[in-house]
Design an enzyme around this catalytic site. Structure first.
Site, short mmCIF file in Angstrom:
data_model
loop_
_atom_site.label_atom_id
_atom_site.label_comp_id
_atom_site.label_asym_id
_atom_site.label_seq_id
_atom_site.Cartn_x
_atom_site.Cartn_y
_atom_site.Cartn_z
CG ASN A 164 34.36 34.51 57.02
OD1 ASN A 164 33.71 33.87 56.20
ND2 ASN A 164 34.07 35.76 57.32
N PRO A 188 33.03 24.93 48.52
CG PRO A 188 33.76 23.24 49.98
CD PRO A 188 33.14 23.47 48.63
CB ALA A 189 36.97 28.63 51.32
CB SER A 242 37.00 39.08 48.53
OG SER A 242 37.28 38.39 47.34
CD GLU A 471 23.41 34.27 51.57
OE1 GLU A 471 24.19 34.46 52.52
OE2 GLU A 471 23.63 33.47 50.65
P1 NAP Z 1 37.43 34.94 48.44
O1 NAP Z 1 38.88 34.88 48.26
O2 NAP Z 1 36.64 35.88 47.60
O3 NAP Z 1 36.90 33.44 48.26
C1 NAP Z 1 35.54 33.09 48.44
C2 NAP Z 1 35.23 31.86 47.63
O4 NAP Z 1 35.40 32.17 46.24
C3 NAP Z 1 36.13 30.67 47.91
O5 NAP Z 1 35.36 29.50 47.83
C4 NAP Z 1 37.13 30.74 46.79
O6 NAP Z 1 37.70 29.50 46.45
C5 NAP Z 1 36.24 31.21 45.65
N1 NAP Z 1 36.98 31.81 44.54
C6 NAP Z 1 38.17 32.48 44.59
N2 NAP Z 1 38.50 32.90 43.35
C7 NAP Z 1 37.52 32.48 42.51
C8 NAP Z 1 37.31 32.59 41.11
N3 NAP Z 1 38.15 33.22 40.31
N4 NAP Z 1 36.20 32.04 40.59
C9 NAP Z 1 35.32 31.41 41.38
N5 NAP Z 1 35.46 31.26 42.71
C10 NAP Z 1 36.55 31.80 43.28
O7 NAP Z 1 37.03 35.30 49.94
P2 NAP Z 1 37.58 34.65 51.28
O8 NAP Z 1 38.95 35.17 51.51
O9 NAP Z 1 37.34 33.18 51.28
O10 NAP Z 1 36.57 35.26 52.35
C11 NAP Z 1 36.74 36.49 52.92
C12 NAP Z 1 35.84 37.53 52.25
O11 NAP Z 1 34.49 37.10 52.31
C13 NAP Z 1 35.87 38.86 52.96
O12 NAP Z 1 35.92 39.90 52.02
C14 NAP Z 1 34.54 38.89 53.71
O13 NAP Z 1 34.06 40.18 54.00
C15 NAP Z 1 33.66 38.16 52.76
N6 NAP Z 1 32.48 37.63 53.46
C16 NAP Z 1 31.28 38.22 53.24
C17 NAP Z 1 30.15 37.78 53.91
C18 NAP Z 1 28.82 38.42 53.67
O14 NAP Z 1 27.83 37.83 54.04
N7 NAP Z 1 28.75 39.58 53.08
C19 NAP Z 1 30.25 36.70 54.81
C20 NAP Z 1 31.49 36.12 55.02
C21 NAP Z 1 32.61 36.60 54.33
P3 NAP Z 1 39.18 29.10 46.92
O15 NAP Z 1 39.15 29.08 48.40
O16 NAP Z 1 39.36 27.76 46.33
O17 NAP Z 1 40.10 30.15 46.38
#
Ligand code: NAP
Length: 490
Positions: A164, A188-189, A242, A471
């Site tokens: 995002n 990165p994602a 997430s 952070e």
């Molecule tokens: P996500 O599905 O949790 O993915 C985040 C990252 O983790 C991606 O790089 C993803 O790679 C990787 N990942 C996924 N499964 C993994 C695994 N089993 N092992 C290691 N890495 C893994 O989250 P998202 O959909 O990209 O982002 C949205 C979420 O981020 C929301 O819940 C949002 O609230 C949260 N967020 C939080 C903040 C904060 O500062 N608190 C800031 C921004 C976003 P792939 O893309 O290759 O699957």
């Protein structure tokens, strides 16, 4: 570095300085393919990036290790100047970066420009912080000894970022890590890798030595990340994403007792009291809800509005949301771009349909837009049942769900009724109430009469299941350092 080398990258993206080729490991660009990058505005494939194996993940650890000793020994002033040059290069290429972010993420150009400016500021801030790493010297209360505390770089850091904010989530981690003297591996994602590669390209130009920053993309994040975390040379995991994935990674990191910083999901409440300035609250609501089309961890998810101002707030927000122009992110007129994937649209649609089935009223939007892109219209719901799924889950889209509340106590009780605790917003013209409510809210950050709280100079992070650590700010650098205590006899 050759031009046009992210495979198939659309020629609209014309700045050669940003083009990169494949995985970036040990200062080398390793070509490959396997991960399509989709334009959410059209559904078309923009480019393809390489799909790293476990072996390549471990090669990145080798590269980070090979560079670690000399980067740690590099004077802070020199590390600072490299980060500062990286900041300057981001500013110089700001428009091209914004277009790239907009293309692969879908966000409106105005949001993408805002992100580039915000992202670059982490490099400037940590260029400054690199030269001010704190230490401590005291006499023990017993008088028996002197206490000296030094801060050392923690070691190789694995940085995992979401889609995002593809630039800002990376710089918010790379900036403090490099300032602290750590070398890093950035994953990165998969949806938005092009920005990360472009940033690495600029880092190279800024003088980041080979191996200090490594970037890899993979369709197998589980095994690749597990192998990296199992390597004893890796001492830090900084994750933004997430809560469910973060929870799994905490368990994985526990196996080798790796230090973790976790920036996880949110479910931000937005409280509006009768004594609030209505126009200011509406302005703030639009920012808190619609920055990034609602795809932000800090996005206002639940609007708790007091009886006396409720109807005017609903009317005002409905008018503003209905007036937004939905369209492709790169169209300069667009105010609300597409969602990241079709699956994201389906999730929003499910949450809205469920709320409506339980009695919520649609004031504007509420119906999925067709076409090849992944669009959902700005939507306002009122009369939302308090226990609807939309009150419990992150919406991550342009939907404002409004709940009527009678008083302060009820607003606070509902605001805290979630396992999340990242951000909260309060609108009132009574300072004493603002601070009283702020103290009662279970969240890491509270915006008072403001719709935006992110600032590189402030500690960003959550409580409860929204994360661990902070952070940004003056403490962000310490997430990448270990305190070493010397007991002195004199
Ligand atoms: P996500 O599905 O949790 O993915 C985040 C990252 O983790 C991606 O790089 C993803 O790679 C990787 N990942 C996924 N499964 C993994 C695994 N089993 N092992 C290691 N890495 C893994 O989250 P998202 O959909 O990209 O982002 C949205 C979420 O981020 C929301 O819940 C949002 O609230 C949260 N967020 C939080 C903040 C904060 O500062 N608190 C800031 C921004 C976003 P792939 O893309 O290759 O699957």
């Amino acid at each position: 570095m050759t031009v046009a080398s992210v495979r198939g990258l659309n020629p609209d993206f014309s700045d050669p300085a940003l083009h990169a080729e494949g995985q970036y490991i040990g200062g080398r660009w390793l070509p490959g393919g396997g991960i399509p990058v989709v334009d959410p505005s059209t559904g078309a494939i923009l480019a393809e990036v390489p799909d790293a194996s476990v072996e390549q993940g471990l090669a990145a650890v080798d590269a980070a290790h090979a560079a670690a000793a000399s980067w740690r020994a590099t004077p802070a002033r020199q590390r600072s100047e490299i980060l500062r040059r990286w900041f300057d290069l981001m500013k110089e290429h700001a428009e091209e970066l914004a277009v790239l972010i907009s293309r692969e993420n879908g966000k409106a150009l105005a949001d993408a420009r805002g992100e580039v400016a915000y992202a670059a500021e982490f490099f400037r801030w940590y260029a400054e912080e690199a030269t001010r790493i704190p230490g401590e010297f005291r006499t023990a209360p017993s008088g028996a000894q002197r206490i000296l505390v030094d801060h050392e770089p923690i070691g190789i850091a694995l940085l995992i970022t979401p889609w995002n904010f593809p630039a800002a989530m990376a710089t918010r981690k790379i900036g403090p890590a490099l300032a602290a003297g750590c070398t890093v591996i950035l994953k990165p994602a998969s949806e938005t890798p092009l920005t990360a590669f472009a940033m690495a390209r600029l880092g190279e130009e800024a003088g980041v030595p080979p191996g200090v920053v490594n970037v890899l993309t993979t369709t197998r994040p589980g095994p690749v990340v597990s192998a990296i975390l199992a390597d004893p040379r890796v001492r830090k995991l900084s994750f933004t994403g997430s809560t469910p994935v973060g929870r799994g990674l905490l368990a994985e990191a526990a196996k080798s007792v790796v230090s973790c910083s976790m920036e996880l999901g949110g479910n931000a409440p937005f409280l509006v009291f009768d004594d609030a300035d209505l126009d200011a609250a509406l302005d703030g609501a639009m920012v808190a809800k619609m920055r990034n089309a609602g795809e932000a961890c800090t996005a206002a998810n639940r609007f708790y509005v007091q009886d006396g101002i409720h109807d005017a707030f609903v009317e005002g927000l409905t008018r503003r949301m209905a007036a937004l122009k939905v369209g492709p992110g790169t169209d300069p007129a667009t105010q609300c771009g597409p969602m990241i994937t079709r699956k994201a649209v389906q999730k929003i649609d499910r949450l809205v349909s469920d709320a409506v089935a339980q009695g919520a009223r649609v004031r504007t939007g509420g119906v999925t837009l067709g076409g090849d892109g992944f669009f959902y219209p700005p939507t306002v719901l009122d009369h939302v049942p308090r226990d609807a799924e939309i009150a419990r889950e992150e919406i991550f889209g342009p939907v404002a769900a409004i709940y009527r509340v009678a008083d302060e106590a009820e607003a606070i009780q509902l605001a805290n009724a979630t396992e999340y605790g990242l951000a909260a917003y309060v609108y009132t013209s009574d300072l004493a109430r603002a601070l009283r409510v702020g103290r009662s809210l279970e969240s890491g950050m509270v915006a008072l009469n403001r719709g935006l709280m992110s600032d590189p100079a402030a500690p960003f992070g959550g409580v409860k299941e929204s994360g661990l650590g902070r952070e940004g700010g003056t403490t962000g650098i310490l997430e990448f350092m270990e305190a070493k205590y010397y007991a002195l006899e004199f």
